[in-house]
Design a protein around this motif. Structure first.
Motif, PDB file in Angstrom:
ATOM      1  N   GLY A 267       0.781  -1.292  -0.058  1.00 36.95           N
ATOM      2  CA  GLY A 267       0.196  -0.103   0.070  1.00 36.95           C
ATOM      3  C   GLY A 267       0.940   1.197  -0.014  1.00 36.95           C
ATOM      4  N   SER A 268       1.825   1.371   0.846  1.00 35.65           N
ATOM      5  CA  SER A 268       2.695   2.446   1.022  1.00 35.65           C
ATOM      6  C   SER A 268       3.416   2.677  -0.340  1.00 35.65           C
ATOM      7  CB  SER A 268       3.657   2.409   1.972  1.00 35.65           C
ATOM      8  OG  SER A 268       4.507   1.089   1.916  1.00 35.65           O
ATOM      9  N   GLU A 269       3.975   1.819  -1.086  1.00 38.88           N
ATOM     10  CA  GLU A 269       4.746   1.725  -2.307  1.00 38.88           C
ATOM     11  C   GLU A 269       3.638   2.232  -3.530  1.00 38.88           C
ATOM     12  OE1 GLU A 269       7.638   2.201  -5.267  1.00 38.88           O
ATOM     13  OE2 GLU A 269       8.020   1.826  -2.836  1.00 38.88           O
ATOM     14  N   LEU A 270       2.313   1.695  -3.326  1.00 38.97           N
ATOM     15  CA  LEU A 270       1.307   2.321  -4.263  1.00 38.97           C
ATOM     16  C   LEU A 270       1.141   3.711  -4.228  1.00 38.97           C
ATOM     17  CD1 LEU A 270      -1.296  -0.601  -4.308  1.00 38.97           C
ATOM     18  CD2 LEU A 270      -0.196   0.240  -6.315  1.00 38.97           C
ATOM     19  N   CYS A 271       1.224   4.156  -2.819  1.00 37.79           N
ATOM     20  CA  CYS A 271       0.971   5.483  -2.699  1.00 37.79           C
ATOM     21  C   CYS A 271       2.030   6.422  -3.187  1.00 37.79           C
ATOM     22  CB  CYS A 271       0.932   5.957  -1.208  1.00 37.79           C
ATOM     23  SG  CYS A 271      -0.453   5.339  -0.418  1.00 37.79           S
ATOM     24  N   ARG A 272       3.275   6.022  -3.269  1.00 32.38           N
ATOM     25  CA  ARG A 272       4.654   6.566  -3.752  1.00 32.38           C
ATOM     26  C   ARG A 272       4.328   6.555  -5.214  1.00 32.38           C
ATOM     27  NH1 ARG A 272       7.095   2.801  -0.289  1.00 32.38           N
ATOM     28  NH2 ARG A 272       7.351   3.778   1.773  1.00 32.38           N
ATOM     29  N   GLN A 273       4.271   5.441  -5.923  1.00 29.82           N
ATOM     30  CA  GLN A 273       3.941   5.319  -7.507  1.00 29.82           C
ATOM     31  C   GLN A 273       2.891   6.223  -7.702  1.00 29.82           C
ATOM     32  OE1 GLN A 273       6.084   3.748  -9.229  1.00 29.82           O
ATOM     33  NE2 GLN A 273       7.312   2.419  -7.847  1.00 29.82           N
TER      34      GLN A 273
ATOM     35  N   ILE B 114     -10.501 -13.771   8.126  1.00 31.03           N
ATOM     36  CA  ILE B 114     -11.810 -13.863   6.975  1.00 31.03           C
ATOM     37  C   ILE B 114     -12.547 -12.772   7.150  1.00 31.03           C
ATOM     38  CG2 ILE B 114     -13.779 -15.061   6.476  1.00 31.03           C
ATOM     39  CD1 ILE B 114     -12.707 -17.753   7.633  1.00 31.03           C
ATOM     40  N   ARG B 115     -12.832 -12.231   8.227  1.00 25.73           N
ATOM     41  CA  ARG B 115     -13.581 -10.975   8.419  1.00 25.73           C
ATOM     42  C   ARG B 115     -12.862  -9.685   7.543  1.00 25.73           C
ATOM     43  NH1 ARG B 115     -17.769 -10.580  11.871  1.00 25.73           N
ATOM     44  NH2 ARG B 115     -18.047 -12.119  13.404  1.00 25.73           N
ATOM     45  N   ASN B 116     -11.584  -9.734   7.900  1.00 25.83           N
ATOM     46  CA  ASN B 116     -10.609  -8.591   7.213  1.00 25.83           C
ATOM     47  C   ASN B 116     -10.614  -8.840   5.798  1.00 25.83           C
ATOM     48  OD1 ASN B 116      -9.218  -5.840   7.836  1.00 25.83           O
ATOM     49  ND2 ASN B 116      -7.569  -7.285   7.029  1.00 25.83           N
ATOM     50  N   ASN B 117     -10.191  -9.904   5.409  1.00 22.99           N
ATOM     51  CA  ASN B 117      -9.887 -10.260   3.883  1.00 22.99           C
ATOM     52  C   ASN B 117     -10.937 -10.349   3.117  1.00 22.99           C
ATOM     53  OD1 ASN B 117      -7.123 -10.056   5.144  1.00 22.99           O
ATOM     54  ND2 ASN B 117      -6.521 -12.109   4.622  1.00 22.99           N
TER      55      ASN B 117
ATOM     56  N   VAL C 128      -9.936   3.041  -6.783  1.00 21.96           N
ATOM     57  CA  VAL C 128      -9.591   2.361  -5.487  1.00 21.96           C
ATOM     58  C   VAL C 128      -8.680   1.328  -5.581  1.00 21.96           C
ATOM     59  CG1 VAL C 128     -10.614   1.209  -3.571  1.00 21.96           C
ATOM     60  CG2 VAL C 128     -11.721   3.256  -4.500  1.00 21.96           C
ATOM     61  N   TYR C 129      -7.484   1.391  -4.883  1.00 21.71           N
ATOM     62  CA  TYR C 129      -6.685   0.158  -4.830  1.00 21.71           C
ATOM     63  C   TYR C 129      -6.665  -0.280  -3.356  1.00 21.71           C
ATOM     64  CZ  TYR C 129      -4.513   1.967  -9.047  1.00 21.71           C
ATOM     65  OH  TYR C 129      -4.366   2.502 -10.297  1.00 21.71           O
ATOM     66  N   HIS C 130      -7.253  -1.739  -3.307  1.00 20.29           N
ATOM     67  CA  HIS C 130      -7.685  -2.165  -2.060  1.00 20.29           C
ATOM     68  C   HIS C 130      -6.512  -3.116  -1.647  1.00 20.29           C
ATOM     69  CE1 HIS C 130     -10.034  -3.664   1.095  1.00 20.29           C
ATOM     70  NE2 HIS C 130     -10.018  -4.983   0.508  1.00 20.29           N
ATOM     71  N   ALA C 131      -5.494  -2.560  -0.809  1.00 23.66           N
ATOM     72  CA  ALA C 131      -4.481  -3.388  -0.302  1.00 23.66           C
ATOM     73  C   ALA C 131      -4.599  -3.940   0.914  1.00 23.66           C
ATOM     74  CB  ALA C 131      -3.235  -2.629  -0.668  1.00 23.66           C
ATOM     75  N   ALA C 132      -5.521  -3.500   1.957  1.00 25.96           N
ATOM     76  CA  ALA C 132      -5.707  -3.932   3.154  1.00 25.96           C
ATOM     77  C   ALA C 132      -5.788  -5.251   3.382  1.00 25.96           C
ATOM     78  CB  ALA C 132      -6.952  -3.009   3.935  1.00 25.96           C
ATOM     79  N   ALA C 133      -5.190  -6.155   4.084  1.00 28.24           N
ATOM     80  CA  ALA C 133      -5.440  -7.397   4.280  1.00 28.24           C
ATOM     81  C   ALA C 133      -4.425  -7.759   5.455  1.00 28.24           C
ATOM     82  CB  ALA C 133      -5.082  -8.045   3.082  1.00 28.24           C
ATOM     83  N   TYR C 134      -4.816  -8.825   6.077  1.00 24.11           N
ATOM     84  CA  TYR C 134      -3.923  -9.713   6.881  1.00 24.11           C
ATOM     85  C   TYR C 134      -3.348 -10.879   6.158  1.00 24.11           C
ATOM     86  CZ  TYR C 134      -6.489  -7.517  10.890  1.00 24.11           C
ATOM     87  OH  TYR C 134      -7.115  -6.726  11.530  1.00 24.11           O
TER      88      TYR C 134
END
Length: 645
Positions: free
Chosen positions: A304-310, A392-395, A372-378
């Motif tokens: 996610g952070s590298e996506l933000c930089r790019q 499972i709830r998060n991903n 939207v780039y959805h990178a949030a995950a465990y």
């Protein structure tokens, strides 16, 4: 000039140095007698002693007394030992003894032709001149001598590359207190045997013998223009010599300024991949970003952070950073603020969990993102395996919440960051990500106006939990390196390359696309560990080599861990306009059927009924096999339910 003269003098053998200093002291004895006569008579006399005055007797007496006393007091045992306060006291004591004897002969007793005051004046002059000579040696030669001593104890290194970068690096390290450069290596055989800036140039083929003869500890790879494949060849060649290898960044990273020792870095696995990155397609990079409002979930994570930089570099109007970790959000927000400069990009740091339906709907309505780039995950397999409900709830359900909120807000493109562990998963993390993919596929097929797509790839280098920093720490600690299985293999890609490909793949989406990144050849993790040991200048400790430095210890596969990762469920990928991006064709359930199953899954999660959760995952996710012994599976839900509560 004086410094350049000091080095040859210090290079003289020690016996010759003692003779030189003895000769200097003898000359000082003669000089001080001559000066004493001048101070007594007011005129210069000849040392030969013709006429009434007989200075040769005073000279002979000085030499006969001073030199033996100086020898006995250790003036010539070490050249630089007597150059501090202790040395000065030794000189004073020795000259005091000399002065007492000299005055007894020439002042108390007296000799014809030698004024009695010579016996008092000459010892004082000798004390001043001998002391001054030692102080001069300390200030002129002492610094150079001490520097040579320090340099002699420094690790000895060779610079691979006699080009511009290598020369600049050697110049920067000339006075380094960390390493001592003793020569160059270069592939150009026309340079072999020549000298560059006082340093010899050797053939890389001679490295094993040079390690022994020159006591080489490290090789500095200073060919930033070399391709990744060529660098890999060089590194493999140096592995056999068991030297530590450090490298300079690429030419693009060194574009600003000159080369310095701070540019040196340890080898990363991307130096060993042997696969050239493909330059990004600028049209694809900017299609869904330039001049638009972009939102990234999981903005503080590795991807996610590298996506933000790019994304920031491409030029959006606004960039919304959604992250549930306050610290991670602060870090990426502060970094991006430093990168914004005068560019008209507005940053919005938002603390939020993608599982919060009402908050995600509010965020989407408020900022109205175009993409939207959805990178949030465990993503850590063992942790998710021990916490299946939260994983499972998060991903899965978190992806559903974010996707529905995006559709309600009229988002044009929604890109899910997926994983190779979603293919025939043996763990909850992989199954939860495959179910997230199926959710987007079903939503897209149901006629959503939002273009849903997902990008699947393997391990990224340098991400949290990556094996490279873990192995490096274990090597620095003296081992052992811990490995779950000797045959385990993984795909690898650098974080910047993965982020660029994610953006480009998302720009090609038509709806429901499952993009797969070309990760190159899989890497055997044990081979990687051996390479890192050898390129640290150490040897593998094994039954065949019990005297080695670092042992590899097998700990056993972790819960849900696979030996081999796959990128495709089927074998029918389609090419795209990008050489590193393929499109997979994966089966999924229609949205009405899937929605009912997801509702049942959520109900089971609320009740922490892991038997039902396992049954639903097995039914929904093709190839899923529950291979975990984690408490809570196989009908033992009580312990986990209590822990979750």
């Amino acid at each position: 000039m004086l410094s350049r003269l000091a080095a040859p003098i210090l290079g003289i053998p020690r016996p010759a140095k003692r003779v030189i200093v003895l000769a200097v002291d003898a000359s000082l004895c003669v000089l001080t007698v001559w000066l004493a006569y001048y101070l007594r008579l007011g005129e210069w006399v000849k040392i030969s002693g013709e006429g009434f005055w007989q200075p040769q007797w005073a000279v002979a007496g000085s030499l006969a007394l001073a030199l033996p006393i100086f020898i006995v007091n250790g003036f010539y045992r070490a050249i630089f030992r007597y150059s501090g306060l202790a040395a000065l006291m030794t000189i004073i004591k020795a000259v005091a003894v000399y002065g007492l004897l000299y005055a007894s002969i020439f002042t108390a007793v007296g000799l014809e032709g030698v004024p009695r005051t010579i016996g008092l004046i000459q010892p004082m002059l000798l004390l001043l001149t001998v002391g001054a000579s030692r102080m001069l040696a300390r200030f002129w030669l002492g610094g150079v001598y001490q520097n040579q001593l320090r340099m002699a104890t420094l690790p000895r290194v060779l610079i691979y590359g006699a080009g511009n970068a290598g020369r600049q690096l050697a110049a920067a390290m000339a006075n380094s207190h960390e390493m001592r450069v003793v020569g160059f290596m270069d592939d150009d055989d026309r340079l072999h045997g020549h000298v560059l800036n006082g340093l010899p140039i050797y053939s890389p083929a001679d490295l094993p013998s040079l390690v022994s003869s020159l006591h080489i500890a490290t090789v500095l790879l200073a060919i930033p223009s070399a391709s990744r494949y060529r660098r890999n060849e060089m590194i493999q060649q140096m592995r056999r010599a068991h030297v530590e290898v450090r490298t300079l960044p690429s030419v693009s990273e060194l574009a600003q300024g000159t080369v310095s020792t701070s540019d040196l870095r340890e080898l990363d696995i991307d130096d060993l991949l042997g696969r050239e990155p493909v330059n990004p397609n600028l049209l694809l990079l900017g299609k869904a970003i330039h001049g638009k409002v972009v939102l990234v979930t999981g903005a503080g994570g590795s991807i996610g952070s590298e996506l933000c930089r790019q994304i920031l570099a491409v030029g959006p109007v606004e960039l919304v950073l959604v992250e549930q970790s306050e610290f991670a959000l602060y870090e990426i927000h502060q970094e991006l603020l430093g990168r914004v400069g005068e560019a008209p990009v507005i940053l919005h740091p938002v603390l939020a969990s993608v599982r919060d339906r009402h908050l995600m709907q509010d965020i989407m309505r408020r900022y109205r993102p175009d993409t939207v780039y959805h990178a949030a995950a465990y993503k850590h397999v063992p942790l998710v395996e021990h916490n299946p409900v939260e994983g499972i709830r998060n991903n899965t359900l978190g992806t559903l919440v974010a996707a529905e909120a995006a559709a309600a807000a009229g988002v044009a493109d929604f890109v899910l960051i997926s994983t190779d562990k979603a293919v025939r998963p043996t763990n909850i993390m992989g199954a939860s990500k495959r179910l997230a993919e199926m959710t987007l596929q079903a939503l897209s097929a149901a006629g959503s106006q939002t273009r849903y797509s997902m990008v699947r790839f393997g391990n990224v280098l340098g991400s949290s939990g990556s094996v490279v920093p873990k192995f490096r720490r274990q090597i620095q600690d003296g081992g052992p390196i811990t490995l779950t299985h000797p045959e385990i293999t993984r795909y690898f890609m650098t974080i910047p390359e993965a982020a660029q490909l994610v953006i480009q793949a998302g720009a090609m989406a038509k709806g429901g696309d499952v993009f797969v990144l070309d990760m190159g050849s899989p890497v055997k993790i044990r081979d990687l560990a051996v390479q890192m040991i050898e390129l640290s200048g150490l040897c593998l400790k094994s039954p065949a080599n019990p005297d080695g430095d670092i042992e590899i210890r097998i700990t056993g596969l972790r819960p849900g861990e696979k030996l081999y990762e796959e990128l495709l469920i089927g074998n029918n990928p389609s090419p795209t306009s990008h050489p590193r991006i393929m499109k997979a064709h994966e089966e999924f359930l229609p949205w009405p059927q899937l929605r009912a199953r997801l509702d049942a899954l959520e109900t089971a999660l609320d009740a922490t009924d892991l038997d039902v959760v396992e049954a639903l995952l097995t039914d929904l996710v093709a190839g899923f096999r529950c291979e975990s012994d984690t408490p809570g599976w196989n009908g033992t839900a009580t312990a986990l339910a209590a822990n979750h509560a």
